[in-house]
Design a protein around this motif. Sequence first.
Motif, PDB file in Angstrom:
ATOM      1  N   LEU A  49      -2.555   1.998 -13.931  1.00  0.00           N
ATOM      2  CA  LEU A  49      -4.048   2.846 -14.000  1.00  0.00           C
ATOM      3  C   LEU A  49      -5.159   1.723 -13.756  1.00  0.00           C
ATOM      4  O   LEU A  49      -6.253   2.168 -13.233  1.00  0.00           O
ATOM      5  CB  LEU A  49      -4.286   2.987 -15.648  1.00  0.00           C
ATOM      6  CG  LEU A  49      -3.332   4.493 -16.012  1.00  0.00           C
ATOM      7  CD1 LEU A  49      -3.248   4.562 -17.510  1.00  0.00           C
ATOM      8  CD2 LEU A  49      -3.520   5.599 -15.114  1.00  0.00           C
ATOM      9  N   GLU A  50      -4.981   0.597 -14.070  1.00  0.00           N
ATOM     10  CA  GLU A  50      -6.241  -0.465 -13.769  1.00  0.00           C
ATOM     11  C   GLU A  50      -6.412  -0.896 -12.338  1.00  0.00           C
ATOM     12  O   GLU A  50      -7.657  -1.076 -11.994  1.00  0.00           O
ATOM     13  CB  GLU A  50      -6.168  -1.605 -14.619  1.00  0.00           C
ATOM     14  CG  GLU A  50      -6.713  -1.147 -16.149  1.00  0.00           C
ATOM     15  CD  GLU A  50      -6.299  -2.418 -17.256  1.00  0.00           C
ATOM     16  OE1 GLU A  50      -5.956  -3.741 -16.666  1.00  0.00           O
ATOM     17  OE2 GLU A  50      -6.654  -2.395 -18.292  1.00  0.00           O
ATOM     18  N   THR A  51      -5.377  -0.718 -11.693  1.00  0.00           N
ATOM     19  CA  THR A  51      -5.460  -1.273 -10.467  1.00  0.00           C
ATOM     20  C   THR A  51      -5.274  -0.459  -9.222  1.00  0.00           C
ATOM     21  O   THR A  51      -5.141  -0.615  -8.015  1.00  0.00           O
ATOM     22  CB  THR A  51      -4.273  -2.408 -10.146  1.00  0.00           C
ATOM     23  OG1 THR A  51      -3.036  -1.705 -10.247  1.00  0.00           O
ATOM     24  CG2 THR A  51      -4.443  -3.574 -11.075  1.00  0.00           C
ATOM     25  N   THR A  52      -5.031   1.006  -9.571  1.00  0.00           N
ATOM     26  CA  THR A  52      -4.916   2.033  -8.529  1.00  0.00           C
ATOM     27  C   THR A  52      -5.615   3.310  -8.724  1.00  0.00           C
ATOM     28  O   THR A  52      -6.239   3.100  -9.960  1.00  0.00           O
ATOM     29  CB  THR A  52      -3.210   2.583  -8.310  1.00  0.00           C
ATOM     30  OG1 THR A  52      -3.003   3.222  -9.614  1.00  0.00           O
ATOM     31  CG2 THR A  52      -2.431   1.003  -8.148  1.00  0.00           C
ATOM     32  N   ASN A  53      -5.610   4.125  -8.096  1.00  0.00           N
ATOM     33  CA  ASN A  53      -6.457   5.410  -8.224  1.00  0.00           C
ATOM     34  C   ASN A  53      -5.371   6.533  -8.445  1.00  0.00           C
ATOM     35  O   ASN A  53      -5.656   7.694  -8.093  1.00  0.00           O
ATOM     36  CB  ASN A  53      -7.271   5.680  -7.296  1.00  0.00           C
ATOM     37  CG  ASN A  53      -6.618   6.002  -5.809  1.00  0.00           C
ATOM     38  OD1 ASN A  53      -5.499   5.724  -5.692  1.00  0.00           O
ATOM     39  ND2 ASN A  53      -7.468   6.571  -4.821  1.00  0.00           N
ATOM     40  N   ILE A  54      -3.967   6.154  -9.195  1.00  0.00           N
ATOM     41  CA  ILE A  54      -3.022   7.163  -9.279  1.00  0.00           C
ATOM     42  C   ILE A  54      -3.659   8.487  -9.990  1.00  0.00           C
ATOM     43  O   ILE A  54      -4.337   8.330 -11.003  1.00  0.00           O
ATOM     44  CB  ILE A  54      -1.902   6.561  -9.926  1.00  0.00           C
ATOM     45  CG1 ILE A  54      -0.560   7.359  -9.662  1.00  0.00           C
ATOM     46  CG2 ILE A  54      -1.995   6.246 -11.121  1.00  0.00           C
ATOM     47  CD1 ILE A  54       0.636   6.759  -9.921  1.00  0.00           C
ATOM     48  N   ASN A  55      -3.245   9.437  -9.650  1.00  0.00           N
ATOM     49  CA  ASN A  55      -3.577  10.854 -10.390  1.00  0.00           C
ATOM     50  C   ASN A  55      -3.045  11.088 -11.848  1.00  0.00           C
ATOM     51  O   ASN A  55      -1.905  11.099 -11.903  1.00  0.00           O
ATOM     52  CB  ASN A  55      -3.225  12.030  -9.567  1.00  0.00           C
ATOM     53  CG  ASN A  55      -3.659  13.109 -10.338  1.00  0.00           C
ATOM     54  OD1 ASN A  55      -4.440  13.362 -11.253  1.00  0.00           O
ATOM     55  ND2 ASN A  55      -3.278  14.358  -9.764  1.00  0.00           N
ATOM     56  N   VAL A  56      -3.856  10.652 -12.888  1.00  0.00           N
ATOM     57  CA  VAL A  56      -3.579  10.532 -14.310  1.00  0.00           C
ATOM     58  C   VAL A  56      -3.170  11.994 -14.719  1.00  0.00           C
ATOM     59  O   VAL A  56      -2.207  12.065 -15.819  1.00  0.00           O
ATOM     60  CB  VAL A  56      -4.553   9.757 -14.917  1.00  0.00           C
ATOM     61  CG1 VAL A  56      -5.742  10.634 -15.342  1.00  0.00           C
ATOM     62  CG2 VAL A  56      -4.019   9.450 -16.233  1.00  0.00           C
ATOM     63  N   THR A  92       1.073   9.457  -4.285  1.00  0.00           N
ATOM     64  CA  THR A  92       1.519  10.702  -4.535  1.00  0.00           C
ATOM     65  C   THR A  92       2.720  11.058  -4.499  1.00  0.00           C
ATOM     66  O   THR A  92       3.346  12.212  -4.778  1.00  0.00           O
ATOM     67  CB  THR A  92       0.630  11.633  -3.600  1.00  0.00           C
ATOM     68  OG1 THR A  92       1.098  11.543  -2.037  1.00  0.00           O
ATOM     69  CG2 THR A  92      -1.038  11.263  -3.793  1.00  0.00           C
ATOM     70  N   HIS A 117      -1.617  14.193 -12.921  1.00  0.00           N
ATOM     71  CA  HIS A 117      -0.549  15.020 -12.026  1.00  0.00           C
ATOM     72  C   HIS A 117       0.291  15.714 -13.110  1.00  0.00           C
ATOM     73  O   HIS A 117       0.874  15.315 -13.996  1.00  0.00           O
ATOM     74  CB  HIS A 117       0.194  13.954 -11.260  1.00  0.00           C
ATOM     75  CG  HIS A 117       1.256  14.508 -10.358  1.00  0.00           C
ATOM     76  ND1 HIS A 117       1.090  15.078  -9.239  1.00  0.00           N
ATOM     77  CD2 HIS A 117       2.625  14.623 -10.880  1.00  0.00           C
ATOM     78  CE1 HIS A 117       2.383  15.606  -8.699  1.00  0.00           C
ATOM     79  NE2 HIS A 117       3.369  15.255  -9.615  1.00  0.00           N
ATOM     80  N   HIS A 171      -8.438   6.615 -19.093  1.00  0.00           N
ATOM     81  CA  HIS A 171      -8.643   6.551 -17.854  1.00  0.00           C
ATOM     82  C   HIS A 171      -8.476   7.963 -17.305  1.00  0.00           C
ATOM     83  O   HIS A 171      -8.249   8.371 -16.090  1.00  0.00           O
ATOM     84  CB  HIS A 171      -7.128   5.767 -17.150  1.00  0.00           C
ATOM     85  CG  HIS A 171      -7.541   4.317 -17.322  1.00  0.00           C
ATOM     86  ND1 HIS A 171      -7.096   3.629 -18.284  1.00  0.00           N
ATOM     87  CD2 HIS A 171      -7.852   3.405 -16.233  1.00  0.00           C
ATOM     88  CE1 HIS A 171      -7.089   2.221 -18.172  1.00  0.00           C
ATOM     89  NE2 HIS A 171      -7.782   2.263 -16.855  1.00  0.00           N
ATOM     90  N   HIS A 220       0.865  -1.314  -0.020  1.00  0.00           N
ATOM     91  CA  HIS A 220      -0.128  -0.109  -0.165  1.00  0.00           C
ATOM     92  C   HIS A 220       0.820   1.101  -0.092  1.00  0.00           C
ATOM     93  O   HIS A 220       0.793   2.003   1.007  1.00  0.00           O
ATOM     94  CB  HIS A 220      -0.852   0.047   1.124  1.00  0.00           C
ATOM     95  CG  HIS A 220      -1.828  -1.212   1.280  1.00  0.00           C
ATOM     96  ND1 HIS A 220      -2.905  -1.563   0.473  1.00  0.00           N
ATOM     97  CD2 HIS A 220      -1.632  -2.365   1.968  1.00  0.00           C
ATOM     98  CE1 HIS A 220      -2.973  -2.683   0.713  1.00  0.00           C
ATOM     99  NE2 HIS A 220      -2.749  -3.097   1.993  1.00  0.00           N
TER     100      HIS A 220
END
Length: 237
Positions: free
Chosen positions: A159-166, A133, A168, A200, A129
């Motif tokens: 992109l498919e497995t996290t909520n990372i800021n696309v 950021t 940024h 995404h 985890h």
Amino acid sequence: MLSRKAIIGLALLGSLSPLLGSSQAQGSAKGVILSRQSGQNAQLIQAAEKGDLAQVQALLKAGASANANDRTGRTALTWAAKGNHVAVTRALIASGADPDPQDEARNNALLVTGETGSVALLREVLKAHPDLTRTNRYGGTALIPAADRGHLAYVRELLETTNINVNHVNNLGWTALLEAVILGDGGPLHTEIVRELLAHGADRRIADREGVTPLQHARQRGFEDMVKLLENNPGDG
């Protein structure tokens, strides 16, 4: 043609657009610089850097810290990630290694995977985890170097497995979408990365510091397949 390093240097100086060229990823690992800590911890860092699973397991069992770091702040976990040592990474995380600490160069385990593009390593690090950021020395998340280096499978997995800021924006003023165009070669891998980013939620309206959009960069560089993808958005310049 300008190297990736040269293009980034020009971006930092604010003189990018007239001199854009194709680029290739560069990078090399330096040797381990050990800290003044227990012998077991120092040995663990060396074993992690070499990918010696048996030695790592033995040292952890003997009491070495899973969070051991050298004097640059680089952890055993980050060394394992740089070497793409999946089993060692798994063992360190199972023993409680924290994925987030960054070294003097602002590297950590997750950020390193963005550079190497190792999906297998990424999956192990995500089990811990990590803080999505956290940013590298250019102010970019793990997604951005992966996009510019053409690591399609990695970009898709992240992109498919996290909520990372696309969307940024890093210290250069670039998003992952901009880097895929500016530092990419316009070929199939970078074009598919552009497709994935758009799918995404990448905002193609976000321009660089000079006001140049991804579409305009793609047109300037003659990346026709990227242009077609980016033109599907009305009013994108």
